[in-house]
Design a protein around this motif. Structure first.
Motif, PDB file in Angstrom:
ATOM      1  N   UNK A  24      47.057  38.608  47.122  1.00  0.00           N
ATOM      2  CA  UNK A  24      45.705  38.589  46.593  1.00  0.00           C
ATOM      3  C   UNK A  24      45.752  38.876  45.100  1.00  0.00           C
ATOM      4  N   UNK A  83      44.077  40.377  42.066  1.00  0.00           N
ATOM      5  CA  UNK A  83      43.012  41.326  41.816  1.00  0.00           C
ATOM      6  C   UNK A  83      43.015  41.754  40.356  1.00  0.00           C
ATOM      7  N   UNK A  84      41.831  42.117  39.907  1.00  0.00           N
ATOM      8  CA  UNK A  84      41.722  42.739  38.591  1.00  0.00           C
ATOM      9  C   UNK A  84      41.777  44.238  38.781  1.00  0.00           C
ATOM     10  N   UNK A  85      42.350  44.914  37.823  1.00  0.00           N
ATOM     11  CA  UNK A  85      42.479  46.367  37.976  1.00  0.00           C
ATOM     12  C   UNK A  85      41.772  47.082  36.826  1.00  0.00           C
ATOM     13  N   UNK A  86      41.129  48.187  37.151  1.00  0.00           N
ATOM     14  CA  UNK A  86      40.393  48.966  36.156  1.00  0.00           C
ATOM     15  C   UNK A  86      40.687  50.442  36.336  1.00  0.00           C
ATOM     16  N   UNK A 137      42.676  53.828  39.928  1.00  0.00           N
ATOM     17  CA  UNK A 137      42.708  52.435  39.508  1.00  0.00           C
ATOM     18  C   UNK A 137      41.979  51.634  40.579  1.00  0.00           C
ATOM     19  N   UNK A 169      34.233  42.330  43.378  1.00  0.00           N
ATOM     20  CA  UNK A 169      34.005  43.220  44.521  1.00  0.00           C
ATOM     21  C   UNK A 169      35.195  44.177  44.624  1.00  0.00           C
ATOM     22  N   UNK A 170      34.898  45.460  44.786  1.00  0.00           N
ATOM     23  CA  UNK A 170      35.988  46.436  44.889  1.00  0.00           C
ATOM     24  C   UNK A 170      36.679  46.255  46.234  1.00  0.00           C
ATOM     25  N   UNK A 171      37.992  46.045  46.187  1.00  0.00           N
ATOM     26  CA  UNK A 171      38.745  45.809  47.410  1.00  0.00           C
ATOM     27  C   UNK A 171      39.613  46.999  47.790  1.00  0.00           C
ATOM     28  N   UNK A 229      34.253  43.818  56.709  1.00  0.00           N
ATOM     29  CA  UNK A 229      34.410  43.560  55.293  1.00  0.00           C
ATOM     30  C   UNK A 229      33.486  42.415  54.875  1.00  0.00           C
ATOM     31  N   UNK A 265      30.896  42.010  51.661  1.00  0.00           N
ATOM     32  CA  UNK A 265      30.865  40.877  50.749  1.00  0.00           C
ATOM     33  C   UNK A 265      29.469  40.318  50.638  1.00  0.00           C
ATOM     34  N   UNK A 268      27.522  42.490  48.620  1.00  0.00           N
ATOM     35  CA  UNK A 268      27.952  42.418  47.234  1.00  0.00           C
ATOM     36  C   UNK A 268      27.347  41.203  46.547  1.00  0.00           C
ATOM     37  N   UNK A 319      36.674  47.477  31.333  1.00  0.00           N
ATOM     38  CA  UNK A 319      37.903  47.015  30.678  1.00  0.00           C
ATOM     39  C   UNK A 319      39.049  47.078  31.670  1.00  0.00           C
ATOM     40  N   UNK A 320      39.739  45.936  31.806  1.00  0.00           N
ATOM     41  CA  UNK A 320      40.842  45.906  32.767  1.00  0.00           C
ATOM     42  C   UNK A 320      42.081  46.581  32.183  1.00  0.00           C
ATOM     43  N   UNK A 321      43.009  46.872  33.065  1.00  0.00           N
ATOM     44  CA  UNK A 321      44.292  47.418  32.626  1.00  0.00           C
ATOM     45  C   UNK A 321      45.013  46.363  31.794  1.00  0.00           C
ATOM     46  N   UNK A 326      50.310  47.838  33.531  1.00  0.00           N
ATOM     47  CA  UNK A 326      50.581  47.543  34.935  1.00  0.00           C
ATOM     48  C   UNK A 326      52.054  47.796  35.229  1.00  0.00           C
ATOM     49  N   UNK A 377      41.410  50.194  54.801  1.00  0.00           N
ATOM     50  CA  UNK A 377      40.761  49.592  53.635  1.00  0.00           C
ATOM     51  C   UNK A 377      41.622  48.464  53.076  1.00  0.00           C
ATOM     52  N   UNK A 388      41.607  45.509  55.425  1.00  0.00           N
ATOM     53  CA  UNK A 388      40.260  45.019  55.729  1.00  0.00           C
ATOM     54  C   UNK A 388      39.978  45.091  57.228  1.00  0.00           C
TER      55      UNK A 388
END
Lengths: 754, 298
Positions: free
Chosen positions: A46, A48-51, A65, A72-74, B7, B11, B14, B28-30, B35, B66, B69
């Motif tokens: 998958x 995913x974007x990480x923050x 993170x 959507x937070x996964x 899940x 969605x 969401x 702001x992303x990493x 990473x 989690x 899912x």
């Protein structure tokens, strides 16, 4: 790769499917067997974007993170650079990614159409616009202020800068906070004996950890637990004093099953032994405490508390107490940790004295501000809202006395925290005056002692506005409901206090768009402020400030970096090595010492030394069993008991009771029982457990939601708070408790078949 | 009845919620540099589960749900205060099993074991699977392909730890896949990632075994059971007291005959049909054994 050929495989599959399908009469299986699709060896990765952001489930505020996919937070993982969490998370934090998507969360502002209020009353919610919600609230509060005076408006609210700005600008003295049910004994006693609140422990370097009910591993608070486990597995001896077998006592080398609420006697006898046998750290004590100045008084006070005396009260053999005292004073570094609702928390009438006794013990062995001991918090001071956007002078409240009687407790008033336990009585008795409106933010009325009485009290009010995320019980009592954002949807930062090594600030980023029409509490209070007391919500240039501007300005002023920079790093820190006694030295230079002898307490008419005081409620013929209250590792009070992942893991609380006690009462395992105290009764299942004292019943906290809005939490377990008596201010004053503790476990009960 | 959470519902919520609210500052992303990229080798992997260090926080159990899912199940307090869910299901792949233990002095304490699919070195479930829906990867995971599964449930019956479960609604088997999607990205399994006490550790099986032997724990489970597994438990109390089944040290193959007999004993007609199935599977198993023997040492 070898294996069956596709043709053989099909043949085989059809044969098996046929036989199975015939066996079960299920055509789907046959059809499925015929529907072959290409095989996958690995599940698809998958993207995913990480923050970076911060977990908002509890005040540990672990750096995390967030992983998102299409906004959507996964998933969520710990930030490995975080000192507090070490990159780990607890179940509560992991399941927290569910919260913004909870189908039952508050989505739009709403107004009540049914004037009747109470348990099992349908409020008749109607969705309204933000304008209507804010305007109605502002008009109503203004009208009540004009008609009855500002004191008739109470703030049952987490005292953030915006909340306090609004309260002070309106002129209400009524800041009502939960601290008397949570931590007030620690805050007040530490403040007036040491001068600061201490939160962190250097467990990895401890050799002896003595716990008066300290039970963090059972609560899984990562910040405290992981270091404790590290110390314990590096060889520290762990002694746990607890009436019940807990997940924590299972980590102990020695477990002492004490009578609940008598820990003070145990601690006093330890002081007696350590002083009598000269086992204390003389240099430390003379340099950093006021022991020397009051030595003869302290010695004669301590001489009455022999281990034999304590043995009668605690049910622990005198020899055990003597041995533990000697071990604690000689196997060093040693430490006694405390955290929130342990016996030293506001659990018993004598809890504040237990905090003092524990401070004395930690001081006698030189554990405070020392390697392997109890550390001062190293935070960062952020400028307050009043500093960043200075308000015009606040009006003098026409009536200074608050509804809870906080002003009658001068030391409590000095630490600026509030109490819950007296509110219901005083609203009902209109003492010292009548309350007409309440602003409820962040707090659920289920957290009050005897919350059913509070429900009756709140029914008397003309107007209630509640700001919340989920349709809690506080929401069910409201006239107007304003939907708050979760910690995933707002900006902010956390200074974080459970850390004694070096300062580390963690960022809150809006990882996802606020869902539905939810708004951050900062925005909501600013909007209410604009409408009620506009001059207090303006910048010097006359325009209104926003919560976002305050956050950006305070980050810039405190850290010298922009909010965006903090967000891109996740954490801001100022590493530094821990040097013992640094804080104590600077205190000594300023002429301040740890008040082993409580000079400040004496000045205000309280006991300068923690002389023995029994618990408030003792077993009687009618209520023969002690109630003890704990928390399951997967829940944070009632806030998480609507989360299906966490409910699955711990679905309901039960009356934990010894099999022999149960047998005498004719109660079988998992049978429904009533647990009844002098103020109420609750119905739960009995759970027979050999690890608990025979004279105790244990309940886990956080259950018993009666709000039908909570689609998962509703009806799970029962609320232990229904058994806990509320108080009058006169009761607190008669006990001479400077902290105003709510005695959240100081009650006895009976158990019978339901 | 409370609606089961999926899940998909998240969605849905969401999507409905997004876009309704303005005033949003982009997060702001990493940065790429932030990473962490982990290395990954193809050596067999294992998880060390140190019962002594587990505090029963259930972070592993919830992280599993989690990450994978999996919907939460409705539970109620049963065997003891804490164990919930009380066993594996198609939607519960990892849970913490609590046991009350009593020492010689009569003191009670808790021991907790975080359990999941054992990922046997020679998995019985794989050997009985007629369609190769279950497959053992050289890195350790026993993975599952729902498209190949015909729902025969042989694996359900064959597993000595009762791990695989059949979801009657979706007609699929549910069980731990050793977070194969994470492992191949160089990450540790979701359960291990959040273990705050170090009770769960992930690594190459040979290293994990060494750790187990050097841990000072008296009892080890999983090193030899059923021919060896990828889950290596260590404990200070015997595993029988923790409710672990006694499993022979040899790879389990004799199960198959009994198993198929028990499945197929419904009436004469079914018996005949099942014989067809039985011999079919037996042929397959035999052939697989041949293939395996021929590919040994590769």
């Amino acid at each position: 790769m070898g294996g069956t050929s596709r043709r053989e495989f099909l043949k085989m599959a059809v044969a098996s499917a046929a036989f199975l399908g015939l066996c079960s009469g299920n055509e789907d299986i046959i059809l499925n067997a015929l529907k072959f699709q290409p095989s996958i060896e690995w599940p698809k990765p998958t993207i995913m974007e990480k923050f970076y952001t911060t977990c908002g489930v509890c005040h540990s505020n672990c750096g995390i993170i967030a992983h998102t996919e299409d906004g959507v937070i996964k998933f969520v993982e710990g930030n490995p650079k975080d000192l507090h969490s070490g990159g780990k998370m607890c179940a509560k934090g992991i399941a927290g990614s569910y919260l913004p998507y909870a189908p039952d969360r508050l989505k739009y502002p709403m107004k009540r159409t049914n004037p009747e209020k109470g348990i099992e009353v349908d409020p008749g919610w109607v969705t309204i616009s933000w304008d209507e919600a804010l305007n109605t609230t502002a008009e109503k509060l203004k009208e009540i202020k004009e008609t009855y005076g500002p004191q008739s408006i109470i703030f049952i609210a987490s005292p953030t800068g915006y909340v306090e700005r609004l309260r002070k600008a309106i002129g209400s003295p009524n800041k009502i906070t939960h601290h008397d049910t949570c931590i007030i004994t620690h805050v007040v006693v530490e403040k007036f004996t040491i001068g600061a609140k201490l939160w962190a422990y250097d467990f990895p370097n401890s050799k002896y950890i003595l716990c008066f009910g300290w039970d963090q591993p059972s609560k899984a608070k990562v910040t405290l637990t992981r270091r404790f486990i590290e110390g314990r597995w590096k060889g520290a001896k762990v002694v746990v004093i607890n009436p019940n077998t807990t997940l924590m006592s299972s980590q102990a080398d020695e477990w002492i099953q004490i009578v609940p609420g008598t820990d003070l006697a145990f601690a006093l006898a330890m002081i007696n032994v350590i002083l009598n046998e000269g086992l204390y750290d003389k240099d430390y004590v003379e340099k950093y405490t006021n022991f020397k100045e009051h030595e003869s008084e302290i010695r004669s006070w301590a001489s009455q508390y022999t281990p034999e005396w304590a043995s009668e009260i605690t049910g622990v053999p005198a020899e055990t107490i003597r041995r533990i005292a000697r071990e604690f004073a000689t196997i060093k570094p040693s430490v006694i940790p405390i955290h929130k609702r342990d016996p030293p928390g506001p659990s018993y009438a004598n809890s504040w004295k237990l905090v003092h006794a524990i401070i004395i013990l930690n001081a006698l062995v030189g554990a405070i501000d020392n390697v392997g001991g109890w550390l001062f918090t190293k935070g960062v001071t952020f400028p307050s809202l009043d500093k960043v956007f200075p308000p015009p002078p606040y009006p003098e409240p026409p009536i200074k006395e608050d509804i809870c009687g906080r002003v009658k407790l001068p030391l409590l008033d000095k630490v600026k925290l509030g109490i819950f336990s007296t509110l219901a009585n005083n609203i009902l008795n209109k003492k010292p005056y009548e309350v007409k409106a309440a602003i409820i933010y962040h707090y659920n009325i289920l957290s009050f002692p005897n919350p059913k009485k509070l429900v009756e009290a709140l029914k008397k009010l003309e107007f209630i506005v509640t700001i919340d995320i989920l349709p809690s019980e506080s929401v069910q009592m409201a006239d107007i409901v304003l939907p708050d954002c979760t910690y995933w949807e707002r900006k902010g930062y956390s200074v974080r206090i459970y850390n004694g090594w070096y300062p580390q600030v963690s960022v809150f980023q809006p990882v996802i768009n606020p869902m539905y029409e939810c708004k951050s509490a900062g925005w909501i209070f600013c909007e209410l402020g604009k409408r009620i007391v506009p001059e207090y919500f303006k910048k010097p240039d006359g325009t209104f400030f926003s919560s976002s501007e305050y956050i950006e300005a305070s980050v810039k002023q405190a850290l010298g970096i922009s909010f965006e920079e903090l967000a891109s790093k996740g954490l801001w820190d100022k590493p530094g090595e821990f040097k013992p006694f640094t804080k104590l030295e600077s205190m000594a230079k300023a002429g301040k010492k740890i008040q082993v002898y409580g000079e400040t307490f004496k000045k205000y008419g309280y006991d300068p030394l923690p002389s023995w005081q029994p618990r408030r409620d003792k077993p009687t013929a009618e209520y023969p069993l002690y109630l003890i209250v704990t928390r399951p590792p997967v829940h944070r009070h009632g806030k998480t008991t609507d989360n299906p992942y966490l409910l699955e893991a711990y679905p309901e609380n039960a009356a934990i009771i010894h099999p022999e006690t149960a047998k005498a009462l004719g109660i079988n395992d998992l049978e429904w029982v009533w647990v009844e105290s002098r103020v109420g009764r609750i119905k739960v299942k009995a759970k027979l457990f050999e690890g608990i004292r025979k004279d105790c019943v244990c309940l886990s906290h956080g259950f018993g939601h009666w709000s039908r809005g909570l689609i998962y939490g509703y009806g799970h377990g029962a609320n232990d708070g229904d058994l806990v008596p509320d108080q009058t201010i006169d009761e607190i004053l008669a006990r001479k408790d400077p902290t105003g503790g709510a005695c959240m476990s100081d009650v006895c009960v009976k158990v019978y078949k339901a | 009845m409370v609606e089961k959470l999926s899940r998909r519902n998240f969605l849905k919520a969401a999507v409905t919620g997004a876009g309704l609210t303005a005033l949003f500052t982009s997060p702001i992303t990493l940065s790429k540099a932030e990473e962490t990229v982990n290395s990954y080798n193809k050596k067999p992997k294992a998880i060390l589960i140190d019962v002594r260090k587990c505090i029963g926080c259930k972070a592993c159990q919830v992280a599993c749900k989690v990450w994978n899912k999996l919907p939460a199940e409705e539970t109620a307090i049963t065997e003891d205060e804490y164990t919930n869910p009380t066993g594996f299901s198609a939607n519960t792949w990892c849970y913490v099993k609590f046991s009350e233990v009593k020492d010689e002095a009569g003191n009670i304490s808790w021991r907790m074991a975080s359990v999941r699919c054992m990922h046997c070195l020679e998995p019985t479930c794989v050997s009985v699977c007629p369609t190769k829906a279950l497959k053992k990867l050289p890195e350790g995971p026993v993975i599952y392909d729902p498209n190949r599964c015909i729902g025969c449930k042989y694996c359900v019956e064959a597993c000595p730890w009762h791990v695989p479960h059949f979801d009657e609604e979706r007609k699929v088997i549910g069980k731990c896949i050793f977070c194969v999607d994470r492992i191949k990205e160089g990450m540790v399994p979701a359960c291990v990632a959040n273990c705050q006490t170090g009770a769960l550790q992930f690594g190459d099986r040979d290293e994990i075994l060494e750790k187990a032997h050097n841990s000072g724990a008296q009892y080890i489970y999983g090193e030899k059971e059923a021919g060896g597994t990828s889950m290596i438990f260590v404990s200070d109390v015997p595993f029988e007291k923790l409710g672990f089944p006694k499993v022979p040290h040899e790879p389990i193959s004799t199960y198959k005959t009994d198993l198929l007999k028990s499945i197929s004993g419904i009436g004469v007609a079914t018996f005949i049909i099942s014989l067809v199935g039985y011999f079919g599977v037996k042929m397959l198993v035999k052939r697989k054994a041949q293939v395996k023997a021929s590919s040994k040492g590769v």
